[in-house]
Design an enzyme around this catalytic site. Structure first.
Site, PDB file in Angstrom:
ATOM      1  NE  ARG A  69       7.795   6.786  -4.157  1.00  0.00           N
ATOM      2  CZ  ARG A  69       6.960   6.669  -5.188  1.00  0.00           C
ATOM      3  NH1 ARG A  69       7.143   7.375  -6.273  1.00  0.00           N
ATOM      4  NH2 ARG A  69       5.934   5.854  -5.124  1.00  0.00           N
ATOM      5  CD  GLU A  93      -1.037   1.772  -3.166  1.00  0.00           C
ATOM      6  OE1 GLU A  93      -0.275   2.729  -3.027  1.00  0.00           O
ATOM      7  OE2 GLU A  93      -0.637   0.598  -3.293  1.00  0.00           O
TER       8      GLU A  93
END
Length: 182
Positions: free
Chosen positions: A69, A106
């Site tokens: 992105r 994460e």
């Protein structure tokens, strides 16, 4: 620092176009989906414009975008501020000689690669991604650029997940975000 805190009137329009997808890509993750932002030309342009307004005239010669992105937001920012765009890619996606940096994120671990010679010593770099969560990806990007001799001026993300404390891992490197999600 953030545009969110500065109360820029464009922020609400941007924030309203980001979809939150629960339990993606793993249970417990609240995925911030920017693809819905891209469907709205005004919100997408406002997003890019906010970054351009911040970085134009700041002597940034490299905009490094993190796959995937960061590839969406980085190139239009680079073009508008007169900088080159350097893609930071997942392993085995670049055809030339690369340097690599592994990192933990994460929900797993990964690696970023950059072409050797894409960045010259002394260049000022901006690292761009859509989101900062734990900060592992941005840290890996900064390490790659610094190993090549660049000075990382700042990191820029559309969204910050402040509860995950990624900003704290950036070793006092400036981070500019447009909005926060809790």
């Amino acid at each position: 620092m953030s545009a969110f805190r500065d109360k820029d009137p464009r922020i609400h329009g941007i924030q309203s176009k980001i979809r939150v997808v629960p339990n993606f890509p793993k249970p417990g993750i609240m995925f911030q989906d920017i693809t819905t932002l891209l469907l709205d030309p005004k919100a997408f342009k406002d997003t890019v414009d906010l970054f351009v307004e911040r970085y134009k005239g700041k002597n940034i010669s490299v905009v490094a975008g993190i796959e995937a992105r960061g590839f969406i937001f980085g190139p239009p920012i680079a073009l508008e501020i007169g900088a080159k765009f350097v893609p930071l890619r997942k392993p085995k996606k670049l055809p030339g000689k690369v340097i690599s940096e592994e990192y933990v994120l994460e929900y797993g671990s990964d690696c970023l690669e950059m072409h050797i010679g894409a960045v010259e010593p002394g260049e000022r770099a901006l690292v761009v991604d859509d989101l900062i969560a734990t900060g592992g990806t941005l840290c890996a990007a900064m390490k790659l650029l610094e190993r090549a001799g660049a000075e990382v001026a700042e990191c820029a993300c559309v969204i910050e997940l402040p509860d995950l404390k990624g900003r704290e891992r950036l070793n006092d490197k400036p981070l500019y975000v447009l909005l926060e999600s809790h």
